[in-house]
Design an enzyme around this catalytic site. Structure first.
Site, short mmCIF file in Angstrom:
data_model
loop_
_atom_site.label_atom_id
_atom_site.label_comp_id
_atom_site.label_asym_id
_atom_site.label_seq_id
_atom_site.Cartn_x
_atom_site.Cartn_y
_atom_site.Cartn_z
N ARG A 1 -0.99 0.80 4.87
CA ARG A 1 -2.40 1.05 4.61
C ARG A 1 -3.23 -0.23 4.77
O ARG A 1 -4.36 -0.18 5.23
CB ARG A 1 -2.51 1.59 3.18
CG ARG A 1 -3.90 1.71 2.68
CD ARG A 1 -3.93 2.72 1.56
NE ARG A 1 -5.15 2.59 0.81
CZ ARG A 1 -5.25 1.93 -0.34
NH1 ARG A 1 -4.20 1.32 -0.84
NH2 ARG A 1 -6.39 1.88 -0.97
N SER B 1 -8.29 5.34 -0.79
CA SER B 1 -7.53 5.51 -2.03
C SER B 1 -8.24 6.57 -2.86
O SER B 1 -9.32 7.04 -2.50
CB SER B 1 -7.44 4.20 -2.79
OG SER B 1 -8.72 3.81 -3.17
N CYS C 1 34.41 -8.56 -29.52
CA CYS C 1 34.84 -9.02 -30.85
C CYS C 1 36.29 -8.57 -31.03
O CYS C 1 36.64 -7.44 -30.70
CB CYS C 1 33.96 -8.37 -31.92
SG CYS C 1 34.69 -8.38 -33.56
N LYS D 1 -3.03 9.94 -14.22
CA LYS D 1 -1.87 9.09 -14.52
C LYS D 1 -1.02 9.61 -15.68
O LYS D 1 -1.50 10.34 -16.53
CB LYS D 1 -2.38 7.70 -14.90
CG LYS D 1 -2.97 6.94 -13.75
CD LYS D 1 -1.91 6.16 -13.01
CE LYS D 1 -2.51 4.88 -12.47
NZ LYS D 1 -1.53 4.00 -11.92
N GLU E 1 -0.10 17.85 -6.82
CA GLU E 1 1.11 17.22 -6.26
C GLU E 1 1.53 16.07 -7.17
O GLU E 1 0.71 15.52 -7.90
CB GLU E 1 0.82 16.61 -4.88
CG GLU E 1 0.27 17.58 -3.87
CD GLU E 1 -0.29 16.88 -2.63
OE1 GLU E 1 -0.03 15.68 -2.43
OE2 GLU E 1 -0.99 17.55 -1.86
N GLU F 1 -0.94 -4.00 -16.46
CA GLU F 1 -1.62 -5.23 -16.84
C GLU F 1 -2.69 -5.57 -15.79
O GLU F 1 -3.80 -5.97 -16.12
CB GLU F 1 -0.57 -6.35 -16.93
CG GLU F 1 -1.10 -7.70 -17.32
CD GLU F 1 -1.61 -7.76 -18.75
OE1 GLU F 1 -1.43 -6.79 -19.50
OE2 GLU F 1 -2.22 -8.79 -19.10
N LYS G 1 2.25 12.19 -7.91
CA LYS G 1 1.78 10.95 -7.31
C LYS G 1 3.00 10.04 -7.17
O LYS G 1 3.50 9.49 -8.14
CB LYS G 1 0.71 10.29 -8.17
CG LYS G 1 0.11 9.07 -7.50
CD LYS G 1 -1.10 8.57 -8.26
CE LYS G 1 -1.84 7.48 -7.51
NZ LYS G 1 -1.04 6.30 -7.26
S1 IVH Z 1 -3.64 11.51 -1.21
C1 IVH Z 1 -7.78 10.45 0.33
N1 IVH Z 1 -1.46 12.31 -2.41
O1 IVH Z 1 -1.73 7.07 -4.13
C2 IVH Z 1 -6.56 10.76 -0.41
N2 IVH Z 1 -1.89 9.98 -2.35
O2 IVH Z 1 -4.91 5.87 -4.05
C3 IVH Z 1 -5.40 10.00 0.10
N3 IVH Z 1 -0.17 8.61 -3.41
O3 IVH Z 1 -2.09 4.72 -1.87
C4 IVH Z 1 -4.22 9.93 -0.78
N4 IVH Z 1 1.14 10.26 -3.99
O4 IVH Z 1 -0.17 6.15 -1.30
C5 IVH Z 1 -2.21 11.25 -2.06
N5 IVH Z 1 0.45 13.18 -3.42
C6 IVH Z 1 -0.30 12.13 -3.07
C7 IVH Z 1 0.07 10.80 -3.37
C8 IVH Z 1 -0.76 9.76 -2.99
C9 IVH Z 1 0.98 8.95 -3.99
C10 IVH Z 1 -0.66 7.23 -3.27
C11 IVH Z 1 -1.15 6.89 -1.92
C12 IVH Z 1 -2.36 6.04 -2.14
C13 IVH Z 1 -2.64 6.19 -3.59
C14 IVH Z 1 -3.99 6.80 -3.78
#
Ligand code: IVH
Length: 739
Positions: free
Chosen positions: A169, A84, A493, A381, A146, A37, A148
């Site tokens: 962060r 990010s 019941c 995503k 990888e 959202e 996320k």
């Molecule tokens: S790389 C410059 N790898 O996703 C690249 N981020 O916006 C730095 N995240 O807040 C991030 N899994 O905490 C990277 N395998 C992964 C990740 C990852 C989760 C999170 C990270 C960051 C956001 C990216």
């Protein structure tokens, strides 16, 4: 209001809503609206600002990266900013192709720019390096893919191998010093010992060695090393934490509260001012990158690729996801996206997508950044696991055992990859604790194979006068009295099999895949059969004729015949399935199999007293009592007799005396993802050889079979000294009988 004024008002309202949501999310760790959202509102504001740049304000949420520093934490300025990554919202595999194309196009445009610059005396032209040249000549781009992780980004700073600081962060430039809390995470090394024995790091989590001209990496950690990664909470740890919180709340502890999802629980723990409280919240960590590191010129590592970075992180003792893979070109990224999507529900932790990173660091440098986001990485995503929707009604369902469950009927919403229209509220206590009311706007979560749940209510959106929920005093299906036994949270019941709901559920359970496996006997048909009084007892199912079936609404002759065939087929079964199908309280699939194995015949089970029943492995007093009571009821014995009379049978002498099977008496626990077998298949193979498959590791466990992403069960096995084997090891024990 003219339309421009109304657009401006819209932008102001969106900014206010986003600022409020960001404050709840980042500063209080207690979000009210789901991420999906937030993203939607954010994109709406971005679109307005793009079309009307004059409406963009410097304090607009679109103009900054992260959250505010909570008073009480010392700010930490990151030596290398924590950036990010761009998000690809196309959740189909095509998102991967788009990214690959963008990387290629950028390199091609860079080449053109360099060529133009070369003709300009004021500039020194820097041609693209060999990797980029190869890409432009048509080679696929090498990536690392990888998961996320859905947690909280953390930077860990090590000086001379010692953890000196951990920071969140924050806004990317400045974060919070959370060193004390991070120290409580056991997976994070406090000291890097240099050469860590590889075998100690990779039991059951073996990964391919770095390939393609990987130079031998120095295992000595550099003098300055910042490790970037994600702190998260495993799903089982999250469920257990919430369970503890619920117990404390029930006991009147005002400080206890439940968390809406593992990420918020993790973020709340990390940003907890009292490290004692942080220590009570079980957190985990995955490393996925680096911040400041001693440069090669000063003796630091000279990495050529991100893959090498991951291998080095592993060798220094950091957990690196076993799902990470090298991938060549878009097609392998797509394969990864699809593979991880299939695994997502079974993973022990939440992920909200996958991340693709250009592997060669040379290429990463050439690609650089655009508005603080690297061009060499993208987050792709998956469908969100939380969404907003509204409660249209709260129904009370009656289960097979008579248990009443309040269920929120929702406006259909796509969450966690499926369209959800129902979410359980568990019981009256839970429904009241969350205070869900008809008409409410709620957050629905569906993660893993857990049933969808209402996690919270947006109180601001409640209509005035919406009444509180309470359980009915009479069964909504049969009108019998509803009781709540002492010390129990559930209402029941009292109608028993007289209650059509219990009858319907009993039939559905009887017909289910793991029970009698009657194909085609689903919910709609059972409703018709019970409501039309065609079927009143289980044996009635087998007495239906073609005529009575074909007379049912929407029942074609062909379907009627198919159902009769399926019923006929189901008559040949096993004793374990039959016992399970009867729906005796507390007798699940495993107990039913145990009973069948232990007693050998149905007569023996029906004749057994509780003492004899207690001799069955894993059958305790409550289960024994329930089985005994069931068979003591004349109407239940009659049902069993009639079922046998209509022709249900199982192989004589089956199952084979358990003691003769090769794995008889052995208990196995499965954990993690096995390379080629699903959990169910592995379980079936083991059980076919007489083994028992249990859900938790104890001193009595003989083997733990560990696959990728094995978690606390593996730790427990090590702690107790239980042998850990992989899929191959398991197949060896099966003695070639496994396929
Ligand atoms: S790389 C410059 N790898 O996703 C690249 N981020 O916006 C730095 N995240 O807040 C991030 N899994 O905490 C990277 N395998 C992964 C990740 C990852 C989760 C999170 C990270 C960051 C956001 C990216």
């Amino acid at each position: 209001m003219n339309s421009e004024a109304s657009i401006a008002a819209c932008a102001t309202a969106l900014r206010a809503a986003l600022n409020r949501a960001a404050y709840q999310y980042y500063t209080l760790d207690a979000p009210e609206i789901p991420d999906a959202e937030y993203d939607r509102l954010f994109r709406e504001l971005q679109a307005i600002e793009a079309a009307h740049p004059e409406l963009r304000t410097p304090d607009s949420p679109t103009q900054r990266v992260g959250g505010a520093v909570l008073p009480g934490f010392t700010p930490v300025r990151h030596a290398v900013p924590m950036l990010s990554i761009r998000t690809e919202t196309d959740t189909t595999p095509a998102g991967a192709e788009k990214f690959d194309e963008q990387v290629r196009n950028y390199l091609a445009s860079e080449q053109r720019r360099t060529a133009l610059k070369a003709g300009d005396a004021r500039h020194r032209a820097e041609p693209l390096g060999p990797v980029a040249q190869a890409v432009l000549a048509g080679q696929p781009i090498g990536y690392v893919a990888e998961p996320k992780f859905d947690g909280l980004a953390i930077s860990l700073r090590y000086e001379n191998g010692v953890l000196v600081q951990a920071a969140t962060r924050g806004d990317g430039e400045t974060g919070e010093d959370v060193t004390q809390n991070i120290r409580t995470i056991r997976q994070i090394p406090l000291r890097l010992d240099g050469a860590v024995e590889r075998s100690a790091l990779s039991v059951g989590r073996e990964q391919p060695e770095p390939s393609r001209n990987a130079p031998r990496l120095t295992l000595n950690p550099p003098a300055v090393l910042e490790v970037r990664g994600e702190v998260y909470m495993r799903r089982d740890d999250f469920e257990a934490l919430n369970e503890r919180m619920r117990e404390r709340m029930a006991a009147g502890d005002k400080a206890a509260k439940t968390f809406v999802n593992p990420r918020n629980a993790a973020a709340g723990a990390v940003r907890q001012l009292d490290p004692g409280i942080a220590a009570e919240r079980p957190l985990s960590f995955f490393a996925y990158g680096l911040g400041e590191v001693t440069p090669p010129a000063d003796g630091g590592p000279d990495f050529q690729s991100h893959w090498q970075v991951l291998q080095a992180l592993k060798s220094w003792g950091f957990p690196v996801s076993a799902l990470a893979r090298q991938a060549q070109g878009a097609s392998e990224l797509i394969a990864f996206h699809t593979h991880v999507a299939a695994e997502r529900d079974q993973l022990p932790f939440d992920i909200d997508g996958v991340v693709y990173k250009v592997d060669a660091l040379e290429l990463q440098r050439e690609l650089g950044f655009v508005s603080r986001e690297p061009r060499w990485a993208v987050a792709h995503k998956y469908p969100a696991q939380e969404q907003l929707t509204t409660v249209q009604a709260i129904d009370v369902q009656v289960g097979r055992t008579g248990k009443l469950t309040p269920v929120a009927k929702l406006a259909p919403v796509f969450v966690g990859g499926v369209t959800v229209t129902n979410a359980t509220l568990h019981n009256e206590l839970e429904a009241r604790r969350k205070d869900v009311r008809v008409g409410d706007t709620v957050v629905v979560r569906r993660a893993g194979d857990v049933i969808p749940e209402v996690v919270s209510v947006l109180p601001d959106k409640r209509a005035a006068g919406a009444p509180e929920f309470s359980m009915p005093t009479h069964c909504p299906v049969c009108g019998s009295d509803v009781v709540r036994e002492e010390g129990e949270a559930d209402h029941r019941c009292t109608g028993g099999i007289f209650c059509p709901a219990q009858r319907k559920q009993a039939l559905l359970h009887f017909a289910s895949r793991r029970a009698m496996d009657i194909e085609g006997l689903g919910e709609k048909l059972v409703d018709q059969l019970v409501d039309g009084n065609v079927v009143r007892t289980l044996p009635d199912l087998y007495r239906m004729g073609f005529v009575s079936l074909a007379a049912l609404d929407r029942m074609a002759a062909k379907s009627a015949q198919n159902l009769l065939d399926a019923l006929e087929k189901s008559k040949q079964t096993t004793l374990g399935r039959f016992l399970f199908a009867l729906g005796i309280r507390h007798v699940g699939e495993t107990t039913a199999k145990d009973l069948a194995r232990h007693f050998g015949t149905l007569d023996a089970i029906m004749a057994a007293g509780t003492d004899q029943l207690l001799q069955t492995p894993d059958v305790g007093p409550v289960v024994a009592e329930s089985i005994h009571t069931f068979f003591a009821q004349p109407h239940n014995r009659e049902v069993v007799e009639q079922l046998c009379a209509v022709g249900i049978h199982w192989p004589e002498g089956e199952p084979a005396p358990a003691a003769l099977l090769p794995l008889a008496g052995k208990t196995f626990v499965l954990t993690g993802t096995l390379p080629s077998l699903s959990r169910d298949d592995a379980k079936a193979l083991l059980e076919a050889q007489g083994a028992k498959v249990s859900g938790s590791v104890s001193k009595k466990t003989h083997y733990v079979v560990a696959g990728e992403e094995a978690g606390s069960k593996l730790d427990k096995a090590r702690e107790l000294g239980v042998p850990v084997i992989d899929e191959d090891g398991m197949r060896a024990l099966l003695g070639g009988s496994g396929v």
